[in-house]
Enzyme design. Structure first.
Site, mmCIF file in Angstrom:
data_model
loop_
_atom_site.group_PDB
_atom_site.id
_atom_site.type_symbol
_atom_site.label_atom_id
_atom_site.label_comp_id
_atom_site.label_asym_id
_atom_site.label_seq_id
_atom_site.Cartn_x
_atom_site.Cartn_y
_atom_site.Cartn_z
ATOM 1 N N HIS A 201 -21.920 33.191 23.190
ATOM 2 C CA HIS A 201 -20.468 33.858 22.345
ATOM 3 C C HIS A 201 -20.474 35.175 22.146
ATOM 4 O O HIS A 201 -19.380 34.900 21.884
ATOM 5 C CB HIS A 201 -21.740 33.618 21.136
ATOM 6 C CG HIS A 201 -22.443 35.439 20.688
ATOM 7 N ND1 HIS A 201 -24.019 35.212 20.772
ATOM 8 C CD2 HIS A 201 -21.998 36.525 20.035
ATOM 9 C CE1 HIS A 201 -24.378 36.584 20.809
ATOM 10 N NE2 HIS A 201 -22.810 36.580 19.819
HETATM 11 C C1 UD1 Z 1 -20.729 38.931 15.564
HETATM 12 C C2 UD1 Z 1 -21.078 39.840 15.649
HETATM 13 C C3 UD1 Z 1 -22.143 40.266 17.247
HETATM 14 C C4 UD1 Z 1 -23.506 39.121 17.350
HETATM 15 C C5 UD1 Z 1 -23.153 37.470 16.605
HETATM 16 C C6 UD1 Z 1 -24.053 36.467 16.284
HETATM 17 C C7 UD1 Z 1 -19.458 41.986 15.479
HETATM 18 C C8 UD1 Z 1 -18.987 42.504 16.560
HETATM 19 N N1 UD1 Z 1 -20.132 41.048 16.237
HETATM 20 O O1 UD1 Z 1 -20.237 37.913 16.590
HETATM 21 O O2 UD1 Z 1 -22.250 41.051 16.895
HETATM 22 O O3 UD1 Z 1 -24.212 38.757 17.729
HETATM 23 O O4 UD1 Z 1 -22.253 37.995 15.063
HETATM 24 O O5 UD1 Z 1 -23.447 35.674 15.880
HETATM 25 O O6 UD1 Z 1 -19.821 42.153 14.132
HETATM 26 N N2 UD1 Z 1 -17.302 31.794 12.640
HETATM 27 C C9 UD1 Z 1 -17.765 30.498 12.057
HETATM 28 N N3 UD1 Z 1 -18.379 30.359 11.104
HETATM 29 C C10 UD1 Z 1 -19.119 31.714 10.523
HETATM 30 C C11 UD1 Z 1 -19.214 32.661 11.242
HETATM 31 C C12 UD1 Z 1 -18.118 33.421 12.103
HETATM 32 O O7 UD1 Z 1 -17.474 29.701 12.069
HETATM 33 O O8 UD1 Z 1 -20.094 31.637 9.919
HETATM 34 C C13 UD1 Z 1 -16.505 32.007 13.713
HETATM 35 C C14 UD1 Z 1 -15.617 33.232 13.099
HETATM 36 O O9 UD1 Z 1 -14.516 32.259 12.666
HETATM 37 C C15 UD1 Z 1 -14.975 33.529 14.143
HETATM 38 C C16 UD1 Z 1 -15.254 33.929 15.303
HETATM 39 O O10 UD1 Z 1 -17.089 32.879 14.071
HETATM 40 O O11 UD1 Z 1 -13.891 33.320 15.079
HETATM 41 C C17 UD1 Z 1 -16.287 35.056 15.319
HETATM 42 O O12 UD1 Z 1 -16.978 35.340 14.149
HETATM 43 P P1 UD1 Z 1 -17.145 36.607 14.121
HETATM 44 O O13 UD1 Z 1 -18.130 37.029 12.612
HETATM 45 O O14 UD1 Z 1 -16.069 38.034 14.227
HETATM 46 O O15 UD1 Z 1 -17.870 37.700 14.952
HETATM 47 P P2 UD1 Z 1 -19.753 37.212 15.751
HETATM 48 O O16 UD1 Z 1 -18.740 36.596 17.368
HETATM 49 O O17 UD1 Z 1 -19.509 35.937 15.324
#
Ligand code: UD1
Length: 355
Positions: A201
């Site tokens: 991811h």
């Molecule tokens: C975040 C953390 C990362 C961690 C990861 C574990 C930061 C900078 N990054 O990255 O360190 O390893 O979490 O999961 O804080 N999304 C969903 N549903 C959710 C959560 C996210 O669909 O419940 C989608 C969002 O729309 C977004 C993408 O996933 O576009 C990324 O989510 P985001 O919280 O920005 O960062 P992660 O890549 O999950």
């Protein structure tokens, strides 16, 4: 003493669970839990609260997704009014996600003491958003709880006063130790007897179309040798969709939604090898003695390489195949569990805080 914990994303939940539990056994400690809402899907958040027996958050800021600036700013705005209202004695933040740095910035400016659990980790790579979050949080924290000695060295090099640094061990392993017996009894439906477990991811792997394509091709090719089980992170699923790519899913490449904690732990214990770009999984496989191949150029968790089962292959697909071949042939590197990864890190944190 009023202690406020801030969590927001999946990797925070296994860290807050044992610290909350350890503090609950101390006299005179009142605790409050704030969920920023950074992760909001049931299978990225709610299921972890249930399985890890974390009390329901007292407040959910409900920030959701957005650019880094938007997400961080919204957490800061919501959290600032809450802190002004409650005036806790100490705020505990976890790991390196946007929720961690946002809460630390708010507290530093309001003069509220901050404890950082999992302090001092460095990948020495400022292109990673998490590295920025680590650097800033550690400069602002008053109590820095490190999981391994390299953390102490990094902090001292950056000028953090020695008296603020406490080598306590790895709280994520506390949760693992507690739930491993349950995981061992847990059946995960729809997975083959023998398999390689994959998670991907990181932006460096999945946001670049060429890298993502290359990795997906590699998985398809690996699955011809041994079935691959791949719980797909929402970010990765979104990128695959954006690019119009399809994965040749089937019996040998099993695609799943993100798994609850206990199921994922069960999968790790049963896998022949793990291929990942996660931080926490490098540590869990080291504890479990399962070979781990990390598709990153660097790691903020070097003890998993120097002492544990982890090998870095960067973005070199040939090296990935070579390492997998090696471990599947039974050629395992010597490994051991790092000091203080003993299931008691949270108790040490609770003792330090209450003293
Ligand atoms: C975040 C953390 C990362 C961690 C990861 C574990 C930061 C900078 N990054 O990255 O360190 O390893 O979490 O999961 O804080 N999304 C969903 N549903 C959710 C959560 C996210 O669909 O419940 C989608 C969002 O729309 C977004 C993408 O996933 O576009 C990324 O989510 P985001 O919280 O920005 O960062 P992660 O890549 O999950």
């Amino acid at each position: 003493m009023q202690i406020l914990h801030v969590v927001g994303a999946r990797p925070n939940f296994m860290k807050v669970a044992p610290v909350h539990r350890a503090l609950a056994s101390k006299n005179g400690v009142a605790q409050m839990l704030v969920h920023t809402g950074q992760h909001y899907d049931v299978n990225m958040s709610d299921v972890f609260f249930q399985q890890l027996s974390i009390p329901a958050p007292d407040v959910n800021l409900g920030v959701g997704s957005g650019s880094h600036a938007k997400q961080t700013a919204e957490i800061m705005i919501g959290f600032e009014s809450l802190v002004n209202e409650r005036r806790p004695d100490l705020v505990l933040v976890y790991g390196d996600v946007n929720s961690t740095v946002a809460a630390a910035l708010v507290c530093a400016k309001l003069g509220i003491r901050i404890g950082h659990v999992e302090a001092g980790l460095r990948a020495f790579d400022r292109t990673m958003p998490e590295e920025i979050n680590r650097l800033v949080t550690d400069q602002l924290a008053d109590l820095l709880f490190t999981p391994s000695e390299d953390g102490d060295q990094n902090l001292e090099r950056e000028g953090v006063a020695k008296e603020k640094i406490f080598l306590v061990g790895n709280v994520m392993i506390d949760t693992l130790v507690r739930l491993l017996p349950v995981a061992k009894q847990t059946k995960v439906e729809g997975v083959p007897e023998e398999f390689i477990l994959v998670t991907l991811h990181r932006p460096s792997n999945v946001d670049d179309p060429a890298s993502l394509r290359e990795l997906l091709d590699a998985l398809a090719s690996i699955s011809k040798k041994l079935p691959v089980v791949f719980p797909v992170h929402p970010r990765t699923r979104q990128r695959i969709r954006d690019l119009g790519l399809t994965l040749p899913a089937g019996d040998r490449l099993v695609l799943l939604d993100p798994r609850p904690y206990i199921d994922f732990l069960a999968l790790q214990t049963r896998s022949r090898a793990v291929v990942t770009d996660s931080g926490g999984i490098q540590e869990e496989t080291t504890y479990l003695g399962v070979p781990c191949i990390t598709t990153r150029e660097n790691t903020e968790r070097p003890v998993t390489v120097t002492q544990g089962t982890n090998v870095l292959v960067g973005h070199d697909i040939k090296a990935l195949h070579r390492e997998l071949e090696r471990v599947l042939n039974g050629d395992r590197k010597p490994h051991r569990i790092p000091p203080l990864w003993d299931g008691k890190a949270s108790e040490r944190i609770a003792d330090i805080i209450t003293k």
